[in-house]
Design a protein around this motif. Structure first.
Motif, PDB file in Angstrom:
ATOM      1  N   LEU A 396      31.249  42.968  37.998  1.00 56.99           N
ATOM      2  CA  LEU A 396      32.498  43.134  37.802  1.00 56.99           C
ATOM      3  C   LEU A 396      33.006  41.533  37.294  1.00 56.99           C
ATOM      4  O   LEU A 396      32.726  41.281  38.529  1.00 56.99           O
ATOM      5  CB  LEU A 396      32.633  44.101  38.879  1.00 56.99           C
ATOM      6  CG  LEU A 396      32.047  45.277  39.395  1.00 56.99           C
ATOM      7  CD1 LEU A 396      32.520  45.590  41.162  1.00 56.99           C
ATOM      8  CD2 LEU A 396      31.845  46.521  38.286  1.00 56.99           C
ATOM      9  N   PRO A 397      34.295  41.809  37.101  1.00 58.41           N
ATOM     10  CA  PRO A 397      35.938  41.060  36.375  1.00 58.41           C
ATOM     11  C   PRO A 397      35.848  40.563  38.051  1.00 58.41           C
ATOM     12  O   PRO A 397      36.227  42.047  38.967  1.00 58.41           O
ATOM     13  CB  PRO A 397      36.269  41.429  36.435  1.00 58.41           C
ATOM     14  CG  PRO A 397      36.174  43.045  36.192  1.00 58.41           C
ATOM     15  CD  PRO A 397      35.095  43.117  36.319  1.00 58.41           C
ATOM     16  N   MET A 398      35.770  39.118  38.198  1.00 59.76           N
ATOM     17  CA  MET A 398      36.621  38.999  39.918  1.00 59.76           C
ATOM     18  C   MET A 398      37.044  38.241  39.392  1.00 59.76           C
ATOM     19  O   MET A 398      37.033  37.146  39.504  1.00 59.76           O
ATOM     20  CB  MET A 398      34.838  38.670  40.766  1.00 59.76           C
ATOM     21  CG  MET A 398      33.977  39.011  41.113  1.00 59.76           C
ATOM     22  SD  MET A 398      32.662  38.452  42.457  1.00 59.76           S
ATOM     23  CE  MET A 398      31.764  40.065  42.835  1.00 59.76           C
ATOM     24  N   VAL A 399      38.681  39.047  40.148  1.00 62.24           N
ATOM     25  CA  VAL A 399      39.553  37.438  39.785  1.00 62.24           C
ATOM     26  C   VAL A 399      40.652  37.162  40.627  1.00 62.24           C
ATOM     27  O   VAL A 399      40.822  37.714  42.089  1.00 62.24           O
ATOM     28  CB  VAL A 399      40.708  38.440  38.818  1.00 62.24           C
ATOM     29  CG1 VAL A 399      42.054  37.385  38.801  1.00 62.24           C
ATOM     30  CG2 VAL A 399      40.599  39.060  37.489  1.00 62.24           C
ATOM     31  N   LEU A 400      40.619  35.767  40.499  1.00 64.95           N
ATOM     32  CA  LEU A 400      41.289  34.682  41.584  1.00 64.95           C
ATOM     33  C   LEU A 400      42.889  35.153  41.257  1.00 64.95           C
ATOM     34  O   LEU A 400      43.107  35.039  40.574  1.00 64.95           O
ATOM     35  CB  LEU A 400      41.246  33.075  41.657  1.00 64.95           C
ATOM     36  CG  LEU A 400      39.745  32.806  42.231  1.00 64.95           C
ATOM     37  CD1 LEU A 400      39.383  31.422  41.513  1.00 64.95           C
ATOM     38  CD2 LEU A 400      39.575  32.809  43.635  1.00 64.95           C
ATOM     39  N   GLU A 401      43.527  34.994  42.370  1.00 68.80           N
ATOM     40  CA  GLU A 401      44.959  34.664  42.663  1.00 68.80           C
ATOM     41  C   GLU A 401      45.510  34.161  42.851  1.00 68.80           C
ATOM     42  O   GLU A 401      46.352  34.299  43.953  1.00 68.80           O
ATOM     43  CB  GLU A 401      45.993  36.663  42.210  1.00 68.80           C
ATOM     44  CG  GLU A 401      45.106  37.285  41.219  1.00 68.80           C
ATOM     45  CD  GLU A 401      45.424  39.240  42.443  1.00 68.80           C
ATOM     46  OE1 GLU A 401      46.651  39.532  40.373  1.00 68.80           O
ATOM     47  OE2 GLU A 401      45.509  39.313  43.369  1.00 68.80           O
TER      48      GLU A 401
END
Ligand SMILES: [Zn+2]
Ligand SMILES: [Zn+2]
Length: 519
Positions: A396-401
């Protein structure tokens, strides 16, 4: 990052930060505002850092870029279609991707503050901050800038070593946006494939929806406007070959939740039938005010209102900061497991399509949406160890914000300026001299966080290495946590008093009398 140029158009600007629902008016203010500023700052920095020139890549091409050693070559080889201009950034990006020879150092050079802004220095700055790690089952990246064209997000992601990324497909704060040009679309598709973001049917690209859109909107005119914008985004995804599209469930606007969910389900169902491949992904929220999506049960209720035949076209994205703030313990292995079990039971793990990885500056259950850098907030590194070692998150894509301000405080104004094209120049002008001191957005922070997260895979959480890392990061965020904890405690106290007042008839009356007397 060739990207950034905020200068110009409102095209998708902004990266990071925090996303909250504007439609809801509630608390938005302080938090949101600062966040936004940050984001803008972000761009700004990027832009200043990286290219200035690169702007219209499609048009101009300052050829003669000196420097670029082998990269140039590789790059140019691949690059033909796109006019040289992007060379600077692009090349460096490519290099990264293509030549492993690179220094690969995971350490992001924190803002190499530009000392001179000559072309050479620009190029230097455009060098990759970190190379992408290959062969992992976890795909970590960040919400990068897509200023000056969606395809720039790919360069920006490459720049920080991201194996997944998020972007805004258009300005997230405006209703009117230029259409996606064929040129930008083709460039995006080409780069996605070239840079290997195409794996898994481009499911590692997770655009983020507009903050303005509230599909649960009860006002008819506004609902229509929201739907139109939402559908337009989904269509952009399909044009770009993107399979996932993350958005906030919205706000009840103080209407009963079931009704709001009904409107949301209806809009969503309609949008799905009007598109063919993209999967709208609802993000878990912090549960503040009228925000929908704080409790997992709300997603269950929503799904129940959507015909089953469409269920494979719907996804959920867990935002670690939001769910923690909403009251889910993601820190202890036991709590984390319970959270996922509940997710599976109520929603079904098959609906989980993505994650937003953010630590939380606000305490557990505070219902506040305040993103912190990984390991520095109330979640702490332990929570991210849980995440990075969870088999159900593989692929799964794991995106930092997470925030990427280099120096704390100020500079916010400068940031906002960066959003207007004109200012940019002025800004740059002042930036030069090692003005490095001021706050600058440093994507190198993401580069570092990506490597940090990847390093947690398989790490012994009881071992010395982990303990040392955990302690170091925790210390970095200690002051902020203490401050936030105090604020939160104060709020709880105040709320309690209010409640007591409201409850106790006697007391309530008394105070009312007092007030009258006082008058
Ligand atoms: Zn958030
Ligand atoms: Zn998020």
């Amino acid at each position: 990052m060739c990207v950034s140029h905020n200068d110009e158009e409102p095209q998708a600007t902004e990266p990071k930060g925090h996303k909250r629902n504007l439609s809801q008016g509630t608390d938005a203010s302080p938090v949101r505002r600062s966040k936004r500023q940050r984001s803008s700052t972000n761009l700004k920095e990027l832009s200043s850092k990286e290219s200035d020139s690169e702007a219209d890549q499609h048009l101009k091409s300052p050829e003669g870029k000196p420097k670029q050693t082998k990269k140039t070559q590789a790059a140019s080889a691949t690059k033909k279609a796109a006019p040289k201009k992007k060379t600077v950034c692009q090349e460096s990006a490519e290099v990264k991707a293509e030549s492993d020879a690179e220094p690969e150092a995971p350490k992001p050079k924190p803002a190499r503050k530009r000392v001179t802004k000559t072309k050479e220095s620009k190029e230097t700055e455009a060098m990759p901050l970190a190379a992408r790690t290959k062969g992992l089952k976890m795909f970590v990246g960040a919400h990068v800038s897509a200023a000056k064209g969606v395809f720039n997000s790919i360069h920006n992601s490459e720049q920080i070593g991201g194996n997944a990324f998020a972007l805004f497909l258009k300005s997230q704060r405006k209703w009117d946006n230029p259409a996606l040009s064929d040129e930008h679309r083709d460039e995006f598709r080409k780069l996605c494939t070239e840079k290997g973001y195409d794996a898994a049917a481009r499911r590692h690209v997770l655009p983020h929806g507009s903050y303005l859109v509230n599909l649960a909107q009860n006002d008819e005119a506004k609902a229509k406007q929201a739907y139109t914008s939402f559908l337009d985004d989904l269509r952009r995804c399909e044009a770009l070959g993107i399979k996932l599209y993350n958005f906030h469930p919205g706000s009840t606007n103080q209407t009963p939740l079931p009704e709001a969910l009904g409107r949301l389900a209806k809009s969503l169902t309609k949008a799905i039938t009007e598109t063919s491949t993209v999967i709208p992904v609802l993000e878990t929220m912090c549960g503040h005010g009228n925000t929908i999506g704080g409790q997992l049960s709300e997603f269950k209720d929503l799904l129940a209102l959507i015909p089953k035949e469409h269920h494979d076209r719907i996804g959920i994205c867990i935002d670690t900061c939001h769910s923690f703030a909403a009251g889910y313990d993601l820190v202890t292995p036991k709590g984390f497991k319970a959270f996922l079990d509940e997710f599976d039971e109520l929603i079904g793990i098959r609906f989980l399509k993505a994650l937003h990885l953010n630590d939380s500056k606000a305490p557990f259950g505070s219902k506040r949406d305040l993103h912190a850098n990984i390991g520095t907030g109330f979640l702490g590194l332990r929570a991210f160890h849980n995440v990075m070692n969870e088999p159900r998150f593989e692929g799964l894509p794991m995106v930092l914000e997470t925030p990427i301000d280099k120096v704390e405080g100020m500079d916010e104004d400068e940031g906002s300026e960066s959003e207007t094209g004109a200012k940019k120049k002025g800004k740059k002008a002042k930036r030069p001299a090692g003005a490095s001191a001021a706050t600058v957005q440093d994507p190198g922070i993401w580069a570092k966080e990506i490597k940090l997260l990847e390093s947690l895979i398989g790490m012994d959480p009881e071992g010395e290495e982990f303990k040392a890392l955990e302690a170091k990061l925790s210390e970095e965020g200690r002051e902020t946590r203490e401050k936030q904890q105090q604020q939160y405690d104060k709020k709880v106290e105040t709320d309690k008093k209010k409640e007591a007042k409201a409850k106790g008839p006697g007391k309530g009356q008394k105070s009312l009398m007092d007030m009258m007397k006082a008058k």
